[in-house]
Scaffold this active site. Structure first.
Site, PDB file in Angstrom:
ATOM      1  N   TRP A   1       0.815  -1.217   0.000  1.00  0.00           N
ATOM      2  CA  TRP A   1       0.000   0.000   0.000  1.00  0.00           C
ATOM      3  C   TRP A   1       0.846   1.263   0.000  1.00  0.00           C
ATOM      4  CZ3 TRP A   1       1.550   2.643   4.204  1.00  0.00           C
ATOM      5  CH2 TRP A   1       1.987   1.929   5.316  1.00  0.00           C
ATOM      6  N   ASN A   2       2.144   1.159   0.335  1.00  0.00           N
ATOM      7  CA  ASN A   2       2.887   2.420   0.497  1.00  0.00           C
ATOM      8  C   ASN A   2       3.300   3.049  -0.837  1.00  0.00           C
ATOM      9  OD1 ASN A   2       4.864   0.507   0.050  1.00  0.00           O
ATOM     10  ND2 ASN A   2       6.242   1.234   1.649  1.00  0.00           N
TER      11      ASN A   2
ATOM     12  N   PRO B   1      -2.900  -6.209  -5.728  1.00  0.00           N
ATOM     13  CA  PRO B   1      -2.505  -5.027  -4.955  1.00  0.00           C
ATOM     14  C   PRO B   1      -2.965  -5.159  -3.502  1.00  0.00           C
ATOM     15  CG  PRO B   1      -4.418  -4.524  -6.334  1.00  0.00           C
ATOM     16  CD  PRO B   1      -4.086  -5.974  -6.562  1.00  0.00           C
ATOM     17  N   ALA B   2      -2.433  -4.309  -2.646  1.00  0.00           N
ATOM     18  CA  ALA B   2      -2.843  -4.316  -1.243  1.00  0.00           C
ATOM     19  C   ALA B   2      -4.332  -3.965  -1.142  1.00  0.00           C
ATOM     20  CB  ALA B   2      -2.012  -3.295  -0.471  1.00  0.00           C
TER      21      ALA B   2
ATOM     22  N   GLY C   1       6.612  -6.455   0.732  1.00  0.00           N
ATOM     23  CA  GLY C   1       5.781  -6.433   1.940  1.00  0.00           C
ATOM     24  C   GLY C   1       6.599  -6.877   3.134  1.00  0.00           C
ATOM     25  N   SER C   2       5.918  -7.445   4.123  1.00  0.00           N
ATOM     26  CA  SER C   2       6.617  -7.748   5.378  1.00  0.00           C
ATOM     27  C   SER C   2       7.438  -9.037   5.270  1.00  0.00           C
ATOM     28  CB  SER C   2       5.601  -7.896   6.509  1.00  0.00           C
ATOM     29  OG  SER C   2       4.908  -9.114   6.352  1.00  0.00           O
TER      30      SER C   2
ATOM     31  N   LEU D   1      11.481  -7.134   1.344  1.00  0.00           N
ATOM     32  CA  LEU D   1      10.797  -7.249   2.642  1.00  0.00           C
ATOM     33  C   LEU D   1      11.140  -6.080   3.554  1.00  0.00           C
ATOM     34  CD1 LEU D   1      11.406 -11.105   2.897  1.00  0.00           C
ATOM     35  CD2 LEU D   1       9.501  -9.892   1.824  1.00  0.00           C
TER      36      LEU D   1
ATOM     37  N   CYS E   1       9.924   1.368   2.946  1.00  0.00           N
ATOM     38  CA  CYS E   1      10.791   0.301   3.470  1.00  0.00           C
ATOM     39  C   CYS E   1      12.220   0.782   3.682  1.00  0.00           C
ATOM     40  CB  CYS E   1      10.815  -0.886   2.518  1.00  0.00           C
ATOM     41  SG  CYS E   1       9.196  -1.592   2.293  1.00  0.00           S
TER      42      CYS E   1
ATOM     43  N   GLU F   1      11.105  -2.363  12.796  1.00  0.00           N
ATOM     44  CA  GLU F   1      10.840  -1.273  11.858  1.00  0.00           C
ATOM     45  C   GLU F   1       9.623  -0.493  12.382  1.00  0.00           C
ATOM     46  OE1 GLU F   1       9.572  -2.765   8.035  1.00  0.00           O
ATOM     47  OE2 GLU F   1      10.580  -1.131   6.992  1.00  0.00           O
TER      48      GLU F   1
END
Ligand code: SIN
Length: 488
Positions: A150-151, A175-176, A231-232, A254, A287, A389
């Site tokens: 999403w960022n 997409p998110a 993503g994460s 990530l 990130c 983070e």
């Protein structure tokens, strides 16, 4: 509610989803922007099937046709820049000035991939024997899947899709759930340009829905040859394990925990300027945002005083992200704000000193997701803000006494995405850049992202590079043809 595209784009056509509805919320106002009917596993599988067929069509296109198509997508994005930026701001809360920058950043990935594809070449290595030639062919890897965050609702699609198409592959994007509208707006641009240029309409699909359901269906489809995920780290590990049984190629971008190192010989005004860029871009939600500030003891206080003056000014520009004057909008959701609050509370409880900020900003008529830009000094590696983070607008600063200590602190986390070094000593700059165990180094540069660079991390920050010619390589596979040549 506005008239946004809310249908899924599958196999070259917009279709209404067939699963649970999904609400898209404006994080600044809490208003519902749209309700999307999600995709079931069956619809995601249909997208994967269309993706497989489109991969064959993309492979058959000449390089010139592909390059023209990809260049047209860059122009298509630029032609719709104002609308895309407004939508991006509405669903992500990104300040409009930054959203415009993201739209241009996204277009630049298409420019860059087109240029790289035009120059892509195989190899003819020198033969070891007179009767053999080895031809190294570079071929598209086929049907690919991208899962985007999403960022960067547009730029992360562009970073993955542009090289895929330029290399002759197809791609389904999930997409998110927070920011699907920008992806669908881009799908309209894609549809139009594919129609105009005669490129495969189905070489790009957008499928939105419950993440495990959609991702599971896309990854398990037998034609899928590559997954690119941003993503994460936790989700990246799960996806990698799903890719493992069929040995699907993965690119995983990530989480990060970037150190921002300021040495005593740095130009402090310049270092502060770069720190503002690195830390507060999208309110600290990228990130590669600096997470830990490592400051040489002799200049630590001076640096923080100068930074605090800039942060004070920034705090007056928090508010409605649609306004030109706004530099800080809301965080993406309540969980993001709660995490920032937890990190600040933990740091203060463990002895950090709060210099400025440290609380939500109340903005009349808007949501409670705004957080003041914050500086904590006297942080240490045991604090949450240093070992995890934060993904928010918090500077956590700690002092060091030697270059060796700074490098050890910088590398003492499981992540290795980005690191920053501020110094005017060119020997030190290179020494430290080489010693940092990460994939991206900002050397007197707080904003190192650019389409021509091979972006990606190490350790728990993932694997694979995206961007530049290496980004194109990631969507191709080498094959060699060994030819026996008869001599007279
Ligand atoms: C990211 O946050 O994943 C991307 C950062 C960038 O491209 O600047």
């Amino acid at each position: 509610m506005h008239e946004f595209e809310t249908r899924q784009y599958v196999g070259g056509a917009f279709v209404v989803g067939d699963a649970e509805p999904l609400e898209v919320v404006n994080p600044a106002t809490n208003a519902t922007l749209a309700v999307i009917t999600g995709a079931s596993a069956a619809l995601a599988t249909r997208a994967a099937e269309a993706n497989a067929e489109a991969a064959r069509a993309m492979r058959a296109l000449s390089v010139l046709k592909r390059v023209e198509f990809v260049r047209r997508l860059a122009s298509g994005i630029r032609a719709q820049a104002a609308g895309l930026a407004a939508l991006l701001t509405a669903e992500s809360g990104k300040p409009i000035v930054e959203s415009r920058g993201e739209v241009e950043y996204a277009a630049s990935f298409f420019d860059n991939a087109a240029a790289a594809a035009e120059c892509a070449a195989g190899e003819l290595p020198a033969s070891r024997t007179a009767d053999r030639r080895v031809l190294v062919l570079r071929e598209p890897i086929g049907a690919t899947v991208a899962i985007t965050p999403w960022n960067f609702p547009l730029a992360m699609i562009a970073r993955k899709l542009a090289p895929a198409l330029a290399a002759g592959c197809s791609q389904v994007v999930k997409p998110a759930e927070e920011t699907p509208l920008t992806a669908l707006a881009f799908a309209r641009i894609y549809e139009q340009i594919a129609r105009d240029t005669g490129a495969p309409m189905a070489a790009f699909s957008v499928v939105i829905g419950d993440p495990p359901t959609v991702a599971g269906a896309l990854i398990s489809h037998p034609a899928t040859r590559k997954l690119s995920f941003t993503g994460s780290t936790d989700v990246g590990r799960i996806l990698a394990s799903q890719c493992a049984p069929r040995l699907i190629k993965t690119a995983l971008e990530l989480g990060g925990n970037a150190p921002f190192m300021v040495f005593a010989d740095a130009d402090l005004d310049r270092a502060v300027e770069q720190a503002m860029l690195s830390k507060f871009r999208f309110m600290g939600q990228t990130c590669i945002c600096a997470n830990r500030f490592l400051l040489a003891a002799p200049i630590a206080d001076d640096f923080l005083v100068r930074l605090e003056a800039r942060v004070q000014a920034l705090a007056t520009a928090i508010g409605d992200p649609t306004l030109e004057s706004t530099r800080m909008g809301p965080l993406i959701n309540d969980a993001a704000v709660a995490k920032v609050e937890a990190h600040v509370a933990d740091a203060v409880a463990r002895g950090a000193r709060l210099r400025i900020g440290g609380r939500r900003a109340a903005i009349a008529g808007l949501s409670r997701r705004f957080y003041e830009p914050t500086i904590l000094s006297h942080a240490d590696p045991s604090m949450l803000c240093a070992c995890e983070e934060t993904f928010g607008p918090v500077v956590a600063a700690m002092a060091f006494n030697s270059e060796a200590e700074a490098i050890a602190l910088a590398n003492a986390v499981p992540y290795g995405l980005a690191g920053y070094v501020m110094t005017q000593d060119v020997d030190r700059l290179l020494r430290v850049a080489e010693a940092l165990d990460c994939g991206v180094v900002g050397a007197n540069d707080g904003a190192p992202s650019t389409a021509e660079a091979p972006f990606g991390g190490r350790k728990d920050s993932g694997l694979g590079k995206e961007g530049g010619t290496h980004g194109l390589d990631a969507y191709t596979d080498l094959k060699y043809v060994s030819m026996r040549v008869r001599s007279h």
